[in-house]
Design a protein around this motif. Structure first.
Motif, PDB file in Angstrom:
ATOM      1  N   LEU A   1      -7.870   3.933  -1.021  1.00 52.23           N
ATOM      2  CA  LEU A   1      -8.106   4.140   0.304  1.00 52.23           C
ATOM      3  C   LEU A   1      -8.343   5.688   0.705  1.00 52.23           C
ATOM      4  N   VAL A   2      -9.459   6.035   1.217  1.00 55.66           N
ATOM      5  CA  VAL A   2      -9.686   7.416   1.707  1.00 55.66           C
ATOM      6  C   VAL A   2      -9.559   7.620   3.133  1.00 55.66           C
ATOM      7  N   ILE A   3      -8.615   8.582   3.377  1.00 56.63           N
ATOM      8  CA  ILE A   3      -8.524   8.838   4.965  1.00 56.63           C
ATOM      9  C   ILE A   3      -9.029  10.227   5.108  1.00 56.63           C
ATOM     10  N   SER A   4      -9.764  10.514   5.921  1.00 59.75           N
ATOM     11  CA  SER A   4     -10.637  11.700   6.145  1.00 59.75           C
ATOM     12  C   SER A   4      -9.792  12.783   7.019  1.00 59.75           C
ATOM     13  N   ALA A   5      -8.467  13.297   6.577  1.00 60.09           N
ATOM     14  CA  ALA A   5      -7.796  14.215   6.918  1.00 60.09           C
ATOM     15  C   ALA A   5      -8.130  15.410   6.189  1.00 60.09           C
ATOM     16  N   GLY A   6      -9.013  15.921   5.511  1.00 65.82           N
ATOM     17  CA  GLY A   6      -9.256  17.073   4.839  1.00 65.82           C
ATOM     18  C   GLY A   6     -10.072  17.982   5.862  1.00 65.82           C
TER      19      GLY A   6
ATOM     20  N   LEU B   1      -3.585   2.669  -3.740  1.00 68.14           N
ATOM     21  CA  LEU B   1      -3.097   3.941  -3.409  1.00 68.14           C
ATOM     22  C   LEU B   1      -4.180   4.590  -2.319  1.00 68.14           C
ATOM     23  N   GLY B   2      -3.747   5.346  -1.641  1.00 63.00           N
ATOM     24  CA  GLY B   2      -4.509   6.087  -0.814  1.00 63.00           C
ATOM     25  C   GLY B   2      -4.273   7.670  -0.566  1.00 63.00           C
ATOM     26  N   VAL B   3      -5.080   8.298  -0.001  1.00 67.10           N
ATOM     27  CA  VAL B   3      -4.800   9.922   0.162  1.00 67.10           C
ATOM     28  C   VAL B   3      -5.166  10.112   1.823  1.00 67.10           C
ATOM     29  N   ALA B   4      -4.370  10.802   2.212  1.00 70.38           N
ATOM     30  CA  ALA B   4      -4.868  11.693   3.584  1.00 70.38           C
ATOM     31  C   ALA B   4      -4.815  13.221   3.296  1.00 70.38           C
ATOM     32  N   GLY B   5      -6.036  13.682   2.824  1.00 69.20           N
ATOM     33  CA  GLY B   5      -5.893  15.171   2.396  1.00 69.20           C
ATOM     34  C   GLY B   5      -7.231  15.650   1.935  1.00 69.20           C
ATOM     35  N   GLY B   6      -7.132  16.801   1.180  1.00 70.08           N
ATOM     36  CA  GLY B   6      -8.613  17.250   0.947  1.00 70.08           C
ATOM     37  C   GLY B   6      -9.290  16.259  -0.449  1.00 70.08           C
TER      38      GLY B   6
ATOM     39  N   ALA C   1       0.959  -1.007  -0.290  1.00 68.18           N
ATOM     40  CA  ALA C   1      -0.027   0.038   0.127  1.00 68.18           C
ATOM     41  C   ALA C   1       0.758   1.450  -0.281  1.00 68.18           C
ATOM     42  N   VAL C   2       0.319   2.333  -0.709  1.00 64.99           N
ATOM     43  CA  VAL C   2       1.134   3.272  -0.720  1.00 64.99           C
ATOM     44  C   VAL C   2       0.254   4.650  -0.513  1.00 64.99           C
ATOM     45  N   LEU C   3       0.503   5.381   0.540  1.00 68.97           N
ATOM     46  CA  LEU C   3      -0.232   6.241   0.863  1.00 68.97           C
ATOM     47  C   LEU C   3       0.223   7.638   0.674  1.00 68.97           C
ATOM     48  N   ILE C   4      -0.467   8.959   0.096  1.00 68.00           N
ATOM     49  CA  ILE C   4      -0.005  10.057  -0.111  1.00 68.00           C
ATOM     50  C   ILE C   4      -0.583  11.023   1.197  1.00 68.00           C
ATOM     51  N   MET C   5       0.139  11.727   1.833  1.00 66.37           N
ATOM     52  CA  MET C   5      -0.507  12.550   3.022  1.00 66.37           C
ATOM     53  C   MET C   5       0.043  13.978   2.935  1.00 66.37           C
ATOM     54  N   ASN C   6      -0.917  14.700   3.108  1.00 63.48           N
ATOM     55  CA  ASN C   6      -0.566  16.216   3.158  1.00 63.48           C
ATOM     56  C   ASN C   6      -0.873  16.692   4.529  1.00 63.48           C
ATOM     57  N   PRO C   7       0.526  17.133   4.928  1.00 65.84           N
ATOM     58  CA  PRO C   7       0.598  17.456   6.305  1.00 65.84           C
ATOM     59  C   PRO C   7      -0.307  18.740   6.802  1.00 65.84           C
ATOM     60  N   ALA C   8      -0.460  19.698   5.673  1.00 68.62           N
ATOM     61  CA  ALA C   8      -1.356  20.882   6.153  1.00 68.62           C
ATOM     62  C   ALA C   8      -2.676  20.839   5.928  1.00 68.62           C
ATOM     63  N   SER C   9      -3.089  19.648   5.531  1.00 68.68           N
ATOM     64  CA  SER C   9      -4.708  19.366   5.197  1.00 68.68           C
ATOM     65  C   SER C   9      -5.280  19.435   6.442  1.00 68.68           C
ATOM     66  N   GLY C  10      -6.531  19.721   6.347  1.00 70.96           N
ATOM     67  CA  GLY C  10      -7.351  19.920   7.701  1.00 70.96           C
ATOM     68  C   GLY C  10      -6.849  20.218   9.062  1.00 70.96           C
TER      69      GLY C  10
END
Length: 448
Positions: free
Chosen positions: A213-218, A189-194, A134-143
């Motif tokens: 994969l949706v990660i609710s970090a927006g 593929l997954g995202v923690a962001g908007g 699994a590869v997850l892309i995370m935006n530390p500024a989101s939310g």
């Protein structure tokens, strides 16, 4: 011990709802004598004046905006005083209580009848095997920093996922980042962001047939909400890596770009284009609305939804599956994400009278257009128009075409989702009357 058939219970509740609604109307009619009709007419006039005041506040600046705010607040207060001094307080209280009871019974009947109906085949199914790369892309500024606040990087890596952390302030091509991950062997593929970032990576996942994969970090997490995910604790979304089920959902497309929620044209898109919008959303909207609603800025929009024409709109909202609500300021949730159709919500308000009509009649107002379609083509006099795609500001050449790709996206979600319970559809009084007037079914006696 006997158990009442849910259909019979729904029928009884529907009848109570009609009786309470009828009683509310009767109470009002009985009060029409001795000046009561004037008081009620005054109440309706106060409601209209409140809507006019709201229009002045939104569509003008300066003194007229101030007067609009005063009118929007003073009109309801004046109505309350009128009811009290006119001896109508008991009528208003009784009618309000009866109408509240009617609504409660009608909604309870709706929920009971839905439980009595046989449910559809399960939409979720277990994946063939848990993801191994699994590869997850995370935006530390989101939310507002949810990635760090909830320890998402550490939690994901502990579950065996590889994390790409975006650099704050950089303009990383997340779609290319996702394609590179696929080339290196990613099986999820997954995202923690908007939602805008979610859509870009979701398109890559759909292109390669990989689960997403949706990660609710927006900030608002509309897509996560409609998937039933926990928006208060995004770390719970990572449970899908070890105990997940797979959903097949639709993916929207606007001019070749994927979207998971909405594409907005007109007033809202004009506001999102402003540089100051990100830091001061409410203030920017209030500053921009007078020009936009008065027709001094922005373009009137025409659209063709399948074969139906919608002309001269100030705002258009095209959604990946229709929303349950018809309020342009709060469309609520989408009951389904796999219907294979777009929702279309158009708004055309040409003055205070139409604003009042929209405020009073809501979805029944001619100022509001509500449709569903598989293809929507938006045109304007200008060669290009501002467009907000999942909240991201873009400028696209006209005509702009929106389509939907049915069940194109595989979404991996946790087996336990707090928002997965089915939502009640909009209340339909014709349905309530139909249920109430049908013949009573039999009650099943079940021995304990």
């Amino acid at each position: 011990m006997s158990k009442v058939d849910p259909s019979d219970r729904a029928r009884t509740l529907a009848r109570y709802a009609l009786l309470a609604a009828g009683a509310a109307v009767l109470v009002v009619l009985l009060s029409l004598g001795d000046g009561g009709s004037l008081v009620i007419l005054g109440g309706l006039a106060g409601l209209a004046l409140c809507a006019v005041g709201a229009w002045w506040f939104l569509a003008h600046r300066g003194a007229l905006r101030v007067w609009g705010a005063v009118l929007a607040v003073a009109a309801p207060v004046a109505v309350l005083v009128l009811f009290l001094t006119g001896g109508m307080w008991f009528t208003a209280l009784a009618a309000t209580a009866l109408w509240a009871a009617a609504l409660a019974c009608a909604r309870a009947a709706l929920r009971t009848e839905r439980r009595a109906e046989p449910g559809p085949a399960p939409a979720a199914a277990g994946p063939d095997r848990p993801p191994r790369r699994a590869v997850l892309i995370m935006n530390p500024a989101s939310g507002g920093g949810k990635v760090a606040r909830f320890g998402l990087v550490e939690r994901a890596e502990a579950l065996g996922a590889r994390v790409h952390l975006l650099e704050p302030g950089s303009h990383t091509d997340v779609a290319q980042l996702a394609r590179d991950a696929v080339a290196e062997g990613a099986d999820l593929l997954g995202v923690a962001g908007g939602d805008g970032t979610q859509a870009l990576v979701a398109a890559v996942a759909a292109e390669h047939g990989l689960p997403f994969l949706v990660i609710s970090a927006g900030t608002r997490n509309h897509f996560a909400m409609d998937l039933g995910l926990d928006r208060t604790d995004p770390s719970r979304c990572l449970d899908a890596l070890t105990d997940g089920v797979e959903l097949r959902v639709d993916l929207g497309d606007v001019a070749g770009r994927a979207f998971v929620n909405t594409v907005s044209f007109g007033v809202y898109a004009e506001i999102v284009q402003r540089p100051e919008y990100r830091d001061a959303k409410a203030g920017t909207a209030l500053d921009a609305l007078p020009d936009l609603l008065a027709g001094g800025a922005g373009e009137r929009l025409d659209a063709v939804a399948d074969r139906q024409t919608v002309d001269g709109q100030q705002a258009l909202l095209v959604s990946n599956n229709p929303y349950a609500g018809a309020d342009p300021l709060d469309v609520g949730r989408r009951p389904r994400l796999d219907r294979g159709e777009l929702g279309v919500l158009g708004v055309r308000v040409d003055g205070a009278a139409q604003a009042a009509d929209l405020a009073v009649r809501g979805a029944f107002s001619p100022a509001l257009t509500i449709l569903t379609a598989r293809r929507v083509e938006v045109t304007a006099a200008a060669p290009s128009i501002p467009v907000a795609v999942d909240g991201e500001a873009l400028t696209l050449p006209t005509p702009v075409v929106c389509t939907v790709r049915p069940r194109a996206l595989r979404v991996l979600v946790p087996r336990d989702r707090p928002g997965a319970a089915p939502q009640d559809p909009p209340l339909d009084w014709w349905w309530v009357a139909k249920v109430a007037l049908t013949r009573r079914g039999r009650e099943a006696d079940i021995a304990a």
